[in-house]
Design an enzyme around this catalytic site. Sequence first.
Site, PDB file in Angstrom:
ATOM      1  N   ALA A 141      -9.526 -20.125 -17.076  1.00  0.00           N
ATOM      2  CA  ALA A 141      -8.320 -19.754 -17.822  1.00  0.00           C
ATOM      3  C   ALA A 141      -7.111 -19.631 -16.903  1.00  0.00           C
ATOM      4  O   ALA A 141      -5.974 -19.844 -17.334  1.00  0.00           O
ATOM      5  CB  ALA A 141      -8.541 -18.431 -18.558  1.00  0.00           C
ATOM      6  N   LYS A 150     -13.284  -9.714  -6.122  1.00  0.00           N
ATOM      7  CA  LYS A 150     -13.928 -10.497  -7.166  1.00  0.00           C
ATOM      8  C   LYS A 150     -15.182  -9.720  -7.542  1.00  0.00           C
ATOM      9  O   LYS A 150     -16.123  -9.611  -6.739  1.00  0.00           O
ATOM     10  CB  LYS A 150     -14.291 -11.888  -6.639  1.00  0.00           C
ATOM     11  CG  LYS A 150     -15.069 -12.750  -7.622  1.00  0.00           C
ATOM     12  CD  LYS A 150     -14.189 -13.275  -8.733  1.00  0.00           C
ATOM     13  CE  LYS A 150     -14.986 -14.237  -9.633  1.00  0.00           C
ATOM     14  NZ  LYS A 150     -14.162 -14.831 -10.680  1.00  0.00           N
ATOM     15  N   GLY A 171     -15.442 -15.162 -15.853  1.00  0.00           N
ATOM     16  CA  GLY A 171     -15.501 -15.745 -17.188  1.00  0.00           C
ATOM     17  C   GLY A 171     -14.451 -15.187 -18.121  1.00  0.00           C
ATOM     18  O   GLY A 171     -13.312 -14.933 -17.732  1.00  0.00           O
TER      19      GLY A 171
END
Length: 235
Positions: free
Chosen positions: A13, A39, A111
Amino acid sequence: MNSLLIAGTDTDAGKTVLTSALAAYWQMYFPDRSLGIMKLMQTGTGDRELYTRLFALDQSPEELNPLHFDAPLAPPIAAELEGRRIELEKVWTALQSLSERKDFVLVEALGGLGSPVTRELTVADIARDWRLRGVLVVPVRLGAIGQAVANLALARHTGFKLRGIVLNCVKAYSEQEIADLAPVDLIQSLTQIPVLGILRHLDDPTDLAKLAKVASDLDLERLLPGVNLVAQTSK
């Protein structure tokens, strides 16, 4: 926490681009203030390697990426392939430690908001449980409106608090194409949260000067609370 969770509607995205842009802006205008990047967990290769290459980060590899699996699959599946479990306590401890040492921490999710972290919990669930505030990255393409609405519905259902939406141009669009594919007024009307800006497409998303420039076009006062006004006077 003194952090921003950068979540997305799906894989690719634009979470990494927004994280990189905000980090480049911070390091350009706030060199005397410490920034951390995390992350939360990674499957396969990509983000942690990129951040290590782009930024001078005074933090351990475990703080940058507390949990990693080799297979580029959903974490529960990747973990099972390696005979391991998802150690959320390890991720939480690393996030707490980094937040205590840094003025601000950019936390990239994985995700989309509905992506599984374990077999019981999604990204949105973790964000709520850890009381993180976030921004939702919505890619500018056909279906952007529906993705924004669906992910905001999930955020509200779980109780995950979002500061707003950032639209990410996955390729070079004209102003009219952006308005057709991801109309700001319609997205804001349907989701009832603000669009904090548009990330323009970069041919080279590793150019730190250009990353900082596209970040400067965003509503930084909401994305980086308490630091924007100082930065604006430095330009």
